[in-house]
Scaffold this motif. Structure first.
Motif, PDB file in Angstrom:
ATOM      1  N   HIS A  93       0.846  -1.207   0.000  1.00 47.48           N
ATOM      2  CA  HIS A  93       0.000   0.000   0.000  1.00 47.48           C
ATOM      3  C   HIS A  93       0.878   1.254   0.000  1.00 47.48           C
ATOM      4  CE1 HIS A  93      -3.846   1.983   0.548  1.00 47.48           C
ATOM      5  NE2 HIS A  93      -3.381   2.672   1.566  1.00 47.48           N
ATOM      6  N   THR A 114      -8.152  -2.399   0.625  1.00 48.46           N
ATOM      7  CA  THR A 114      -6.898  -1.657   0.811  1.00 48.46           C
ATOM      8  C   THR A 114      -6.353  -1.699   2.235  1.00 48.46           C
ATOM      9  OG1 THR A 114      -8.314   0.280   1.062  1.00 48.46           O
ATOM     10  CG2 THR A 114      -7.164   0.058  -1.035  1.00 48.46           C
ATOM     11  N   ASP A 115      -5.038  -1.523   2.336  1.00 49.80           N
ATOM     12  CA  ASP A 115      -4.359  -1.263   3.607  1.00 49.80           C
ATOM     13  C   ASP A 115      -4.502  -2.421   4.605  1.00 49.80           C
ATOM     14  OD1 ASP A 115      -2.720   0.443   4.991  1.00 49.80           O
ATOM     15  OD2 ASP A 115      -4.322   1.607   5.903  1.00 49.80           O
ATOM     16  N   THR A 117      -3.698  -5.781   6.937  1.00 60.10           N
ATOM     17  CA  THR A 117      -2.589  -6.167   7.805  1.00 60.10           C
ATOM     18  C   THR A 117      -2.466  -7.683   7.923  1.00 60.10           C
ATOM     19  OG1 THR A 117      -4.058  -5.986   9.692  1.00 60.10           O
ATOM     20  CG2 THR A 117      -2.709  -4.070   9.203  1.00 60.10           C
ATOM     21  N   ARG A 130      -8.359  -5.152   8.038  1.00 58.42           N
ATOM     22  CA  ARG A 130      -7.902  -3.783   7.725  1.00 58.42           C
ATOM     23  C   ARG A 130      -8.366  -2.835   8.817  1.00 58.42           C
ATOM     24  NH1 ARG A 130     -11.424  -0.283   5.076  1.00 58.42           N
ATOM     25  NH2 ARG A 130      -9.613   0.731   4.173  1.00 58.42           N
ATOM     26  N   GLN A 154      -0.581  -3.121   4.073  1.00 61.10           N
ATOM     27  CA  GLN A 154       0.083  -2.034   4.787  1.00 61.10           C
ATOM     28  C   GLN A 154       1.599  -2.300   4.872  1.00 61.10           C
ATOM     29  OE1 GLN A 154      -0.585  -1.275   9.265  1.00 61.10           O
ATOM     30  NE2 GLN A 154      -2.222  -0.208   8.210  1.00 61.10           N
ATOM     31  N   ALA A 157       3.283  -5.034   7.176  1.00 62.41           N
ATOM     32  CA  ALA A 157       2.331  -6.116   7.480  1.00 62.41           C
ATOM     33  C   ALA A 157       3.040  -7.472   7.545  1.00 62.41           C
ATOM     34  CB  ALA A 157       1.215  -6.152   6.445  1.00 62.41           C
ATOM     35  N   SER A 254       5.198   8.801   7.642  1.00 62.79           N
ATOM     36  CA  SER A 254       5.412   8.346   6.262  1.00 62.79           C
ATOM     37  C   SER A 254       5.693   9.500   5.317  1.00 62.79           C
ATOM     38  CB  SER A 254       4.210   7.549   5.769  1.00 62.79           C
ATOM     39  OG  SER A 254       3.063   8.357   5.734  1.00 62.79           O
ATOM     40  N   ILE A 273      -1.216   4.799  11.701  1.00 68.51           N
ATOM     41  CA  ILE A 273      -0.158   4.013  11.067  1.00 68.51           C
ATOM     42  C   ILE A 273       0.861   4.913  10.361  1.00 68.51           C
ATOM     43  CG2 ILE A 273      -1.674   3.524   9.074  1.00 68.51           C
ATOM     44  CD1 ILE A 273       1.199   1.308  10.358  1.00 68.51           C
ATOM     45  N   GLN A 274       0.384   6.003   9.752  1.00 75.08           N
ATOM     46  CA  GLN A 274       1.322   6.880   9.030  1.00 75.08           C
ATOM     47  C   GLN A 274       2.286   7.562   9.980  1.00 75.08           C
ATOM     48  OE1 GLN A 274      -2.006   7.195   8.734  1.00 75.08           O
ATOM     49  NE2 GLN A 274      -2.501   6.635   6.638  1.00 75.08           N
TER      50      GLN A 274
END
Ligand code: FAD
Ligand code: AMP
Lengths: 321, 253
Positions: A93, A114-115, A117, A130, A154, A157, A254, A273-274
């Motif tokens: 991702h 998306t995204d 784990t 997710r 992610q 992950a 990130s 997470i970012q």
């Protein structure tokens, strides 16, 4: 078959591609795994990827795929995926994935989760975990409709070094694609960094990072004092820099700096997470947050669930002793 | 320039989640709601482009009746009118369904520029803007931190990972997904709030028979990390204990 789409820039593989290959191998359960690598000239990267124990590495090469554009990638990949007919298409991702995969999945009329784990079997199919609601909840999601199903994972992950390597290099093949330059509507310029940064937080031994829990610009003074008491550099989560309370160069995460100090103290940061990807390598992590359920506590070594406006002055006093 | 800004209504950041009986969605009625954060930046960018180039700003949202609140707020900040794709189920729908519903309402408007946020704070698909571009047949660029428009063309600054950026040029019409921090937000004035009362919110129904491409089997609270040592006690006590452990156990001081 599971198809991983690896990512490269100027012949350098994005490390997160290995993580996704590791997940594909774990998901496979006997199905073959193939890795596709799109770009302008991807021979050396394809050879690098062939070290993984996979059925095949597929070069998707065309001069119109360099530099990357979402239109170019959608055209090339929709054709190749149509031919290869995988069950799943997996990608890390990354920002590039976010930029083109929704378009690709929509063009093909296929599901995109998306995204993620993790994955787990769920009545004959696979369910993907997710985060939702800013990491406050985790959803188990099943893709619907015809295959292929697109799933992005992610960063972090899986471990890149969990990839099973083959005894001999995997076969590398080339799938011819045609991409008309005229069909590409975006004209990208070369990537650049903003003016040289005055502070290099990656060198700091200790960092006190402040988040939206600080409430106002005036209160930053308190965070400064905590940083001084720890002998630490002051850093922040993105919203603090977005608001202009601290310069961008002090942003961790990130889209900011990645740091791994001896001590990282997070004051009023929720732990998105970012943000975590920029600091979870720190040796000792302290989190102070009034919400005992905040995701930051999942990476913290020491946590205090409480009001930072009460705890920070007590900490300054204690460190001054 | 005729500009659309897509706005989603999401639970507030302070909200503590509670699950419904089947544990497949949240208890909607317990939550309080606000404008999705990057969408506020997208709106601000739309308003600035209009101030510079003229035209109009139309805010669009797909959601239940309560979503009208974020549209009112956007009108109070200066948007000219609103389109509300009203549907009680669509708050929990996937990006595939939401974009079908939005595109059906937006297509005939022939917008020059469509702005969305880069990600929603609730479902967090990071898909809606890009799929909308595909459905509207427009080019797009994502995670945008600056917009320059001139002569029917755009030059936009796209954020890359780790402090890198890239300029991208394309012609209008186009879709951009906007990153938080692109500008400094304005807030509604009393005058704006009064003026908003007279502005139009056009309600449209979502097209029938939209089929989702993903389904939530269940929602859970994240598993607790086992390693965190929580330090209890009043502020002085907790501070003393933390500093002791940082000195003696972690040797971080
Ligand atoms: C593509 C992309 C890139 C991003 N890049 C980054 C990045 O590089 N870095 C980054 O940080 N974010 C980044 N973000 C944003 C990220 O998703 C989060 O929105 C952000 O990290 C949240 O910042 P925060 O924790 O300060 O704020 P919030 O999530 O609002 O959390 C504030 C916290 O403060 C606590 N709090 C409130 N009052 C008090 C009090 N009195 N005492 C103690 N605690 C209190 C609350 O309980 C809450 O947990 C990015 C997002 C996207 C989509
Ligand atoms: N129901 C909706 N109504 C209007 N805009 C939406 C809706 N859902 C998503 N968006 C827009 O799409 C962006 C990305 O959302 P998402 O794909 O859910 O992460 C948001 O920031 C909004 O601008």
């Amino acid at each position: 078959m599971i198809l991983v789409i690896a990512e490269q820039k100027n012949g350098t593989l994005n490390r997160a591609s290995w993580e996704t290959i590791a997940i594909a191998q774990q998901m496979a359960g006997g199905q073959p795994v193939k890795v596709a690598i799109p770009g302008g000239a991807v021979g050396p990267v394809a050879q690098e990827l062939a070290a993984a124990k996979v059925a095949e590495v597929v070069r998707i090469e065309h001069e119109a795929l360099e530099p990357y554009t979402p239109d170019g990638f959608t055209l090339a990949l929709s054709a190749v995926i149509g031919q290869l007919a995988p069950q799943y298409v997996l990608l890390p991702h990354t920002y590039q994935t976010r930029d083109f995969v929704p378009k690709l999945a929509a063009r093909m009329g296929r599901a995109l989760v998306t995204d993620c784990t993790a994955f787990r079997p769920e009545g004959g199919a696979l369910a993907f975990a997710r985060p939702m609601f800013q990491g406050k909840l985790v959803a188990q999601v099943v893709p619907e409709g015809d295959a292929p199903h697109f799933v992005t994972f992610q960063i972090g992950a899986a471990r890149a070094d969990a990839v099973v390597k083959g005894d001999a290099p995997a076969a590398v093949t080339t799938v011819p694609v045609t991409v008309a330059r005229a069909a590409i509507r975006q004209q990208p310029e070369a990537p650049f960094q903003e003016a040289k940064q005055a502070v290099d937080l990656s060198q700091a031994e200790r960092i006190v990072a402040v988040g939206r829990g600080i409430k106002s610009q005036e209160n930053l003074e308190l965070a400064r004092k905590v940083a001084a008491a720890f002998g630490a550099e002051l850093a922040a989560s993105r919203p603090i820099c977005d608001a202009g309370w601290l310069p961008m160069e002090r942003q961790i995460g990130s889209s900011g700096q990645t740091v791994a100090p001896k001590l990282y103290v997070a004051l009023g940061i929720s732990g998105a997470i970012q943000h975590l990807v920029g600091m979870k390598g720190s040796r000792t992590i302290v989190a102070i947050n009034k919400d005992a359920e905040a995701p930051i506590f999942e990476v913290a070594d020491y946590g205090i669930a409480g009001d930072l406006f009460e705890i920070a002055p007590a900490l300054i006093a204690e460190l001054g002793k | 320039m005729k500009i659309a800004v897509c706005i989603k209504q999401v639970p507030t950041r302070e909200w503590q989640p509670r699950l419904n009986d089947t544990k497949t969605w949240i208890r909607d009625q317990d939550a309080s709601y606000e404008m999705n954060e990057p969408d506020a930046y997208a709106l601000e960018e739309g308003l600035r482009l209009k101030e510079k180039h003229g035209g109009e700003v139309v805010v669009c949202s797909a959601g239940p009746a309560r979503a009208a609140q974020v549209l009112r707020e956007a009108l109070a900040r200066g948007a000219d009118r609103a389109i509300h794709v009203e549907d009680e189920q669509i708050g929990a729908a996937d990006a595939f369904v939401v974009t079908e519903a939005l595109a059906a309402a937006m297509r005939e408007e022939q917008f020059d520029l469509v702005l969305t946020g880069l990600q929603s704070d609730d479902q967090g698909f990071a898909q809606t803007g890009v799929i909308l571009a595909e459905r509207l047949g427009m080019p797009h660029a994502t995670i945008i931190m600056e917009v320059q428009a001139a002569d029917g063309r755009l030059r936009v600054k796209r954020e890359l990972e780790g402090g890198w950026f890239q300029w991208i040029a394309m012609s209008l019409p186009a879709v951009l997904t906007i990153q938080s921090g692109i500008n400094q937000l304005r807030y509604a004035t009393l005058k704006g709030i009064m003026a908003a009362k007279k502005k139009e919110i056009r309600k449209v129904a979502a097209p029938a028979g939209l089929s989702a491409r993903q389904r939530i089997l269940k929602l859970d609270f994240p598993e607790k990390g086992k390693k965190t040592q929580m330090i209890a006690g009043g502020p002085e006590e907790a501070a003393r204990e933390l500093v002791r452990r940082l000195r003696e156990e972690a040797r971080a001081l």
